[in-house]
Write an enzyme that holds these catalytic residues in place. Sequence first.
Site, mmCIF file in Angstrom:
data_model
loop_
_atom_site.group_PDB
_atom_site.id
_atom_site.type_symbol
_atom_site.label_atom_id
_atom_site.label_comp_id
_atom_site.label_asym_id
_atom_site.label_seq_id
_atom_site.Cartn_x
_atom_site.Cartn_y
_atom_site.Cartn_z
ATOM 1 N N LYS A 97 0.838 -1.209 0.000
ATOM 2 C CA LYS A 97 0.000 0.000 0.000
ATOM 3 C C LYS A 97 0.869 1.252 0.000
ATOM 4 O O LYS A 97 0.616 2.198 -0.753
ATOM 5 C CB LYS A 97 -0.892 0.006 1.242
ATOM 6 C CG LYS A 97 -1.590 1.332 1.482
ATOM 7 C CD LYS A 97 -2.368 1.350 2.771
ATOM 8 C CE LYS A 97 -1.585 1.683 3.998
ATOM 9 N NZ LYS A 97 -1.343 3.114 4.251
ATOM 10 N N ASN A 98 1.898 1.257 0.837
ATOM 11 C CA ASN A 98 2.679 2.488 0.987
ATOM 12 C C ASN A 98 3.556 2.790 -0.226
ATOM 13 O O ASN A 98 4.054 3.907 -0.360
ATOM 14 C CB ASN A 98 3.523 2.443 2.268
ATOM 15 C CG ASN A 98 2.655 2.675 3.497
ATOM 16 O OD1 ASN A 98 1.478 3.011 3.385
ATOM 17 N ND2 ASN A 98 3.240 2.487 4.673
ATOM 18 N N ASP B 135 5.235 0.356 11.748
ATOM 19 C CA ASP B 135 3.966 -0.215 11.287
ATOM 20 C C ASP B 135 3.785 -1.682 11.705
ATOM 21 O O ASP B 135 2.730 -2.262 11.452
ATOM 22 C CB ASP B 135 3.857 -0.115 9.755
ATOM 23 C CG ASP B 135 3.541 1.303 9.304
ATOM 24 O OD1 ASP B 135 3.285 2.167 10.156
ATOM 25 O OD2 ASP B 135 3.540 1.541 8.078
ATOM 26 N N ARG C 119 -8.652 0.322 5.088
ATOM 27 C CA ARG C 119 -7.715 1.273 4.486
ATOM 28 C C ARG C 119 -6.451 0.572 3.986
ATOM 29 O O ARG C 119 -5.861 1.003 2.990
ATOM 30 C CB ARG C 119 -7.290 2.330 5.516
ATOM 31 C CG ARG C 119 -8.321 3.387 5.796
ATOM 32 C CD ARG C 119 -7.697 4.466 6.661
ATOM 33 N NE ARG C 119 -6.330 4.684 6.240
ATOM 34 C CZ ARG C 119 -5.288 4.855 7.062
ATOM 35 N NH1 ARG C 119 -5.458 4.873 8.359
ATOM 36 N NH2 ARG C 119 -4.087 5.034 6.595
ATOM 37 N N ASP D 6 6.239 19.792 7.610
ATOM 38 C CA ASP D 6 7.243 20.860 7.487
ATOM 39 C C ASP D 6 8.446 20.437 6.634
ATOM 40 O O ASP D 6 9.008 21.239 5.884
ATOM 41 C CB ASP D 6 7.693 21.332 8.886
ATOM 42 C CG ASP D 6 8.198 20.193 9.752
ATOM 43 O OD1 ASP D 6 7.552 19.106 9.737
ATOM 44 O OD2 ASP D 6 9.216 20.346 10.433
ATOM 45 N N ARG E 269 1.931 14.478 13.027
ATOM 46 C CA ARG E 269 2.367 14.237 11.649
ATOM 47 C C ARG E 269 2.417 15.506 10.788
ATOM 48 O O ARG E 269 1.647 15.669 9.846
ATOM 49 C CB ARG E 269 1.484 13.172 10.989
ATOM 50 C CG ARG E 269 1.598 11.864 11.694
ATOM 51 C CD ARG E 269 0.845 10.776 11.012
ATOM 52 N NE ARG E 269 1.596 10.126 9.948
ATOM 53 C CZ ARG E 269 1.168 9.042 9.316
ATOM 54 N NH1 ARG E 269 0.024 8.506 9.613
ATOM 55 N NH2 ARG E 269 1.907 8.500 8.369
ATOM 56 N N PRO E 270 3.341 16.405 11.120
ATOM 57 C CA PRO E 270 3.467 17.632 10.338
ATOM 58 C C PRO E 270 4.044 17.353 8.943
ATOM 59 O O PRO E 270 4.523 16.250 8.669
ATOM 60 C CB PRO E 270 4.460 18.465 11.155
ATOM 61 C CG PRO E 270 5.244 17.472 11.936
ATOM 62 C CD PRO E 270 4.348 16.284 12.170
ATOM 63 N N CYS F 226 -4.429 13.310 12.824
ATOM 64 C CA CYS F 226 -4.192 11.896 12.572
ATOM 65 C C CYS F 226 -4.035 11.220 13.912
ATOM 66 O O CYS F 226 -3.371 11.745 14.797
ATOM 67 C CB CYS F 226 -2.926 11.726 11.750
ATOM 68 S SG CYS F 226 -2.420 10.023 11.637
HETATM 69 C C1 UD1 Z 1 5.079 6.608 6.185
HETATM 70 C C2 UD1 Z 1 4.068 5.493 6.085
HETATM 71 C C3 UD1 Z 1 3.622 5.041 7.460
HETATM 72 C C4 UD1 Z 1 4.824 4.692 8.308
HETATM 73 C C5 UD1 Z 1 5.840 5.832 8.308
HETATM 74 C C6 UD1 Z 1 7.126 5.493 9.033
HETATM 75 C C7 UD1 Z 1 2.897 5.932 4.019
HETATM 76 C C8 UD1 Z 1 1.632 6.322 3.356
HETATM 77 N N1 UD1 Z 1 2.918 5.941 5.340
HETATM 78 O O1 UD1 Z 1 4.411 7.699 6.800
HETATM 79 O O2 UD1 Z 1 2.772 3.909 7.305
HETATM 80 O O3 UD1 Z 1 4.390 4.446 9.627
HETATM 81 O O4 UD1 Z 1 6.190 6.184 6.966
HETATM 82 O O5 UD1 Z 1 7.700 4.349 8.510
HETATM 83 O O6 UD1 Z 1 3.877 5.582 3.378
HETATM 84 N N2 UD1 Z 1 7.794 14.291 10.334
HETATM 85 C C9 UD1 Z 1 7.977 15.626 10.607
HETATM 86 N N3 UD1 Z 1 7.829 16.516 9.576
HETATM 87 C C10 UD1 Z 1 7.535 16.126 8.309
HETATM 88 C C11 UD1 Z 1 7.370 14.755 8.029
HETATM 89 C C12 UD1 Z 1 7.513 13.847 9.078
HETATM 90 O O7 UD1 Z 1 8.239 16.008 11.738
HETATM 91 O O8 UD1 Z 1 7.425 16.997 7.425
HETATM 92 C C13 UD1 Z 1 7.924 13.289 11.423
HETATM 93 C C14 UD1 Z 1 6.647 12.521 11.683
HETATM 94 O O9 UD1 Z 1 5.770 13.227 12.530
HETATM 95 C C15 UD1 Z 1 7.179 11.255 12.313
HETATM 96 C C16 UD1 Z 1 8.514 11.045 11.596
HETATM 97 O O10 UD1 Z 1 8.858 12.312 11.035
HETATM 98 O O11 UD1 Z 1 7.417 11.453 13.676
HETATM 99 C C17 UD1 Z 1 8.498 10.018 10.495
HETATM 100 O O12 UD1 Z 1 7.410 10.270 9.637
HETATM 101 P P1 UD1 Z 1 7.453 9.891 8.093
HETATM 102 O O13 UD1 Z 1 8.604 8.985 7.841
HETATM 103 O O14 UD1 Z 1 7.345 11.127 7.291
HETATM 104 O O15 UD1 Z 1 6.112 9.059 7.934
HETATM 105 P P2 UD1 Z 1 5.057 9.145 6.759
HETATM 106 O O16 UD1 Z 1 5.759 9.322 5.452
HETATM 107 O O17 UD1 Z 1 3.971 10.100 7.118
#
Ligand code: UD1
Length: 422
Positions: free
Chosen positions: A22-23, A309, A401, A127, A124-125, A119
Amino acid sequence: MDKIGIVGGVPLKGEISIAGAKNAALKLMVAALLSDRPLVLENMPGVADVIALTHVLEELGVVVTIDPDMPSRMTLDAAVIASTTAPYDLVRKMRASVLVLGPLLARCGKATVSLPGGCAIGTRPVDLHIMGLEAMGSTIRLEDGYLLGEAPHGLKGADITFPQISVGATEHVMMAAVLAKGTTVLRNAAQEPEIVDLADCLNAMGAEIEGAGEAVIRIRGVEGLNGGRHRVLPDRIETGTYVMAAAATDGEIELLDTTTDYLGDAMGALEAAGVAVTPTNRGILATRANGRLSAVDITTRPYPGFATDLQAQFMALMATATGESRIQENIFENRFMHVPELMRMGADVQVHGGTAIVNGVERLHGAQVMATDLRASVCLVVAGLAAEGETVVNRVYHLDRGYERLVDKLGACGAKIERLAG
Ligand code: UD1
């Protein structure tokens, strides 16, 4: 709202075919926006997140067709971008929709994309996504809950160091950089197999990406992309989940069309716990190595670390293992929502900040439990399959989902499980 009813205690025996990840699938669908030629994706999982993203892409003008003879084959044709606005009502249903921002900026020079909103598993920002796109010369401002992006003269290559590893930000900026002028370097990039899959697909369409799967990714911008055909890699999280379902019930399941290659540190943790995961010529076989499982400590980390996950499902496994297991969640700040529900089933778990201490009990017992997010929900299903008596998991839409035909797949292995109309 539908529920799932389970009568536990049946060792699962049989085979389950694993869907495409899915991801990976979601990002590959978004990648179609980068080209005016069709992209054919094979091995697409039949999950609600894919449908939710289809609606977002259709809103933008992408023509999405599913092969009637093979529903796992999807063609996305973004010949015409009819709109560069992704509205709240569609984006809020599926967080990863925010990833359309970068590709739209790269192809059309502008985009208006709703912020995804709250969420369950943390704030989950985005930035880091914005930081990367701005470094490539776009301006992005927030207005009324929408990200308004502009890059009237196109994006340009940049040297970007992520202060924190993010899967989504790595994928997002990588996609945008494909059509930027010049070379982009991403440092401290995420290394998940889904990123490699996305880069492979983009390269097959004519992109020039090197180093995906490593900490530094180099993307040489190209004028345009062709169409392409790509097969989505197997879902490592679905794989790990069913491995744990087999082990939790003391059963034996052969998982087809998958591999142990992408399990990362989860593989060692499973083996240390007494789960035998052996390759077969059709996939892998999951069973207990001998007797009761033993407690193992884990810490979630970016790939190849133990996947966040799989943390909830591993806790369900540890709930009846011998000894004390420390489970540390390092990726998301609110990812222990399954704990009170597991405790309703008799699990002995204490949470101290980001660490859960699980003392294995002899057995769990069935209970009414509430699903709170995708992986927490499936953890309750795994626990319910292992528990004595009846478990009812409420709010199963979370499971839809990300898990294709979960009830059918488990039912085919002898699980007493049914979907109950709510
Ligand atoms: C993806 C996966 C999710 C998985 C996660 C970590 C998808 C659709 N989802 O989520 O299933 O649990 O990877 O393996 O692929 N963060 C920030 N700022 C940002 C982006 C992220 O602070 O702009 C933080 C997040 O809050 C979190 C960490 O970075 O604490 C990791 O998040 P991230 O790797 O970005 O996860 P996703 O891509 O949202």
